[in-house]
Design a protein around this motif. Structure first.
Motif, mmCIF file in Angstrom:
data_model
loop_
_atom_site.group_PDB
_atom_site.id
_atom_site.type_symbol
_atom_site.label_atom_id
_atom_site.label_comp_id
_atom_site.label_asym_id
_atom_site.label_seq_id
_atom_site.Cartn_x
_atom_site.Cartn_y
_atom_site.Cartn_z
ATOM 1 N N VAL A 280 -45.681 82.088 12.305
ATOM 2 C CA VAL A 280 -44.705 82.670 11.877
ATOM 3 C C VAL A 280 -44.542 81.610 13.306
ATOM 4 C CG1 VAL A 280 -44.117 84.784 11.246
ATOM 5 C CG2 VAL A 280 -45.320 84.545 13.507
ATOM 6 N N GLU A 281 -44.961 80.842 13.664
ATOM 7 C CA GLU A 281 -44.927 79.893 14.728
ATOM 8 C C GLU A 281 -43.906 78.965 14.272
ATOM 9 O OE1 GLU A 281 -45.465 80.908 17.779
ATOM 10 O OE2 GLU A 281 -45.894 83.050 17.306
ATOM 11 N N GLN A 282 -43.831 78.041 13.342
ATOM 12 C CA GLN A 282 -43.883 77.163 12.247
ATOM 13 C C GLN A 282 -42.580 77.541 11.503
ATOM 14 O OE1 GLN A 282 -44.843 74.551 12.860
ATOM 15 N NE2 GLN A 282 -46.298 75.183 14.469
ATOM 16 N N PRO A 283 -41.464 76.555 11.790
ATOM 17 C CA PRO A 283 -40.114 77.191 10.462
ATOM 18 C C PRO A 283 -40.317 77.450 8.915
ATOM 19 C CG PRO A 283 -40.564 74.817 11.636
ATOM 20 C CD PRO A 283 -41.430 75.415 11.161
ATOM 21 N N ILE A 284 -39.877 78.681 8.962
ATOM 22 C CA ILE A 284 -39.925 79.364 7.875
ATOM 23 C C ILE A 284 -38.685 78.762 6.651
ATOM 24 C CG2 ILE A 284 -39.869 81.549 6.422
ATOM 25 C CD1 ILE A 284 -41.920 82.664 8.746
ATOM 26 N N THR A 285 -38.245 78.731 5.467
ATOM 27 C CA THR A 285 -36.775 78.683 4.690
ATOM 28 C C THR A 285 -36.812 79.997 3.884
ATOM 29 O OG1 THR A 285 -37.664 76.284 4.711
ATOM 30 C CG2 THR A 285 -36.185 76.937 3.716
ATOM 31 N N ALA A 286 -35.923 80.316 4.345
ATOM 32 C CA ALA A 286 -35.379 81.789 3.280
ATOM 33 C C ALA A 286 -34.116 80.976 2.219
ATOM 34 C CB ALA A 286 -34.755 82.947 4.140
ATOM 35 N N CYS A 287 -34.689 82.164 0.783
ATOM 36 C CA CYS A 287 -33.624 81.049 -0.349
ATOM 37 C C CYS A 287 -33.373 83.184 -1.105
ATOM 38 C CB CYS A 287 -33.499 80.323 -0.883
ATOM 39 S SG CYS A 287 -36.240 80.532 -1.302
ATOM 40 N N GLY A 288 -32.577 82.925 -1.585
ATOM 41 C CA GLY A 288 -32.295 83.444 -2.310
ATOM 42 C C GLY A 288 -31.079 84.782 -2.027
ATOM 43 N N THR A 289 -30.842 85.197 -3.076
ATOM 44 C CA THR A 289 -29.509 86.233 -2.723
ATOM 45 C C THR A 289 -30.189 87.801 -2.593
ATOM 46 O OG1 THR A 289 -30.749 87.429 -4.938
ATOM 47 C CG2 THR A 289 -28.550 85.334 -5.165
ATOM 48 N N GLY A 290 -31.988 87.845 -1.839
ATOM 49 C CA GLY A 290 -32.181 89.181 -0.973
ATOM 50 C C GLY A 290 -31.623 89.034 -0.040
ATOM 51 N N PHE A 291 -30.764 87.697 0.499
ATOM 52 C CA PHE A 291 -30.600 87.857 1.573
ATOM 53 C C PHE A 291 -29.097 87.644 1.900
ATOM 54 C CE2 PHE A 291 -34.451 85.139 1.634
ATOM 55 C CZ PHE A 291 -35.051 85.707 2.852
ATOM 56 N N ASP A 292 -28.501 87.771 0.650
ATOM 57 C CA ASP A 292 -27.309 87.896 0.894
ATOM 58 C C ASP A 292 -27.086 89.856 0.948
ATOM 59 O OD1 ASP A 292 -26.190 85.663 1.086
ATOM 60 O OD2 ASP A 292 -25.659 85.642 -1.044
ATOM 61 N N ALA A 293 -27.702 90.265 0.642
ATOM 62 C CA ALA A 293 -27.505 91.910 -0.028
ATOM 63 C C ALA A 293 -28.818 92.257 1.308
ATOM 64 C CB ALA A 293 -28.487 91.965 -1.545
ATOM 65 N N PHE A 294 -29.226 91.755 2.063
ATOM 66 C CA PHE A 294 -30.205 92.098 2.548
ATOM 67 C C PHE A 294 -30.345 91.171 4.056
ATOM 68 C CE2 PHE A 294 -31.512 94.231 -1.131
ATOM 69 C CZ PHE A 294 -30.992 95.306 -0.585
ATOM 70 N N PRO A 295 -29.394 91.486 4.845
ATOM 71 C CA PRO A 295 -28.523 90.048 5.669
ATOM 72 C C PRO A 295 -29.959 90.515 6.766
ATOM 73 C CG PRO A 295 -26.772 90.897 6.026
ATOM 74 C CD PRO A 295 -28.259 91.239 4.581
ATOM 75 N N GLN A 296 -30.210 91.685 7.648
ATOM 76 C CA GLN A 296 -31.246 91.985 8.352
ATOM 77 C C GLN A 296 -32.281 91.099 8.117
ATOM 78 O OE1 GLN A 296 -30.179 93.738 5.619
ATOM 79 N NE2 GLN A 296 -31.623 95.825 5.828
ATOM 80 N N LEU A 297 -33.445 90.669 6.648
ATOM 81 C CA LEU A 297 -34.169 90.025 6.692
ATOM 82 C C LEU A 297 -34.261 88.942 7.455
ATOM 83 C CD1 LEU A 297 -34.656 90.645 2.411
ATOM 84 C CD2 LEU A 297 -35.675 92.021 4.586
ATOM 85 N N LEU A 298 -33.110 88.462 7.666
ATOM 86 C CA LEU A 298 -33.234 87.001 8.910
ATOM 87 C C LEU A 298 -33.730 87.301 9.785
ATOM 88 C CD1 LEU A 298 -29.316 84.966 7.744
ATOM 89 C CD2 LEU A 298 -32.194 84.477 7.029
ATOM 90 N N ALA A 299 -34.110 88.519 10.752
ATOM 91 C CA ALA A 299 -34.416 89.089 11.551
ATOM 92 C C ALA A 299 -35.860 89.041 11.780
ATOM 93 C CB ALA A 299 -33.878 90.047 12.327
#
Length: 238
Positions: free
Chosen positions: A163-182
């Motif tokens: 988590v100290e390095q960049p992590i890329t998020a991808c997929g519809t899960g982040f549309d359905a649950f935008p709180q995951l980006l936190a």
């Protein structure tokens, strides 16, 4: 949509996927990738075979000249996975072609990695308040799974990535649950990798074949993650 991209691939590989809203097919032949994709969630069974015929024609290949068929094995929609596996069976059986199953989550992660990502959290909306998710790191250009692919409530996701390095998020899960980006401040979304695409399955398939993971079509194995016993016993779902 037709895409032609150069890629150092030695085998002639046909890839197809219908496991999510996206429908796609791709061929790698003599170092060139030919691919087609459409967002057509209710037309997969009608759209996939014409796409397969089109990319084979673009590559000037007959089906019998393909070395291996890579198929989207899931997770994703039950109907989409079954369409993909049944069409793969039909194609591979007739020519006695080996097959290799490719994770839809890995295909999305591969797309992000080919776009420069080093760590990826891929998540697909699994409905019923859950997500299919997996964590990946880039190893020699290939999306490599960390731990297991999981179906769970979004709040159950625990990151094993750095988590100290960049992590890329991808997929519809982040549309359905935008709180995951936190989950961490280093997480950023890549909308170009929202759905799995067959062209990103090709490098994964080549790597899998090199590792001896291809099988006969008799051993074709869809992956639902969620327990499907009840589903399979519903009328018309046998």
């Amino acid at each position: 949509m037709t895409d032609t991209t150069k890629e150092a691939v030695s085998l002639s590989i046909l890839a197809l996927d219908t496991c999510t809203e996206s429908c796609s097919a791709a061929v790698s032949h003599k170092g060139v990738i030919y691919s087609e994709q459409a967002d057509a969630p209710r037309e997969h069974s009608q759209r996939l075979l014409p796409m397969v015929k089109s990319v084979l024609a673009q590559a000037e290949l007959a089906l019998k000249d393909v070395d291996v068929v890579a198929y989207g094995r899931g997770p994703g929609s039950f109907t989409g996975i079954r369409i993909c596996t049944s069409i793969t069976q039909g194609l591979a059986l007739g020519q006695e072609l080996p097959v290799i199953g490719i994770s839809t989550l890995a295909a999305m992660a591969q797309s992000a990695i080919e776009d420069g990502a080093k760590q990826v959290l891929a998540a697909i909306d699994a409905r019923m308040g859950e997500v299919y998710w997996g964590q990946y790191i880039e190893v020699n250009g290939i999306a490599t799974l960390v731990n297991d692919e999981v179906v769970s409530a979004p709040e159950a996701i625990v990151l094993s990535l750095d988590v100290e390095q960049p992590i890329t998020a991808c997929g519809t899960g982040f549309d359905a649950f935008p709180q995951l980006l936190a989950l961490t401040d280093t997480l950023t979304i890549n909308d170009k990798a929202k759905f799995p695409e067959a062209k990103y399955m090709l490098a994964l398939a080549q790597d899998g074949v090199n590792k001896g993971l291809s099988t006969s079509v008799d051993d074709l194995t869809p992956v639902y993650l969620r327990d499907t016993v009840t589903w399979q016993k519903l009328p018309g779902r046998e």
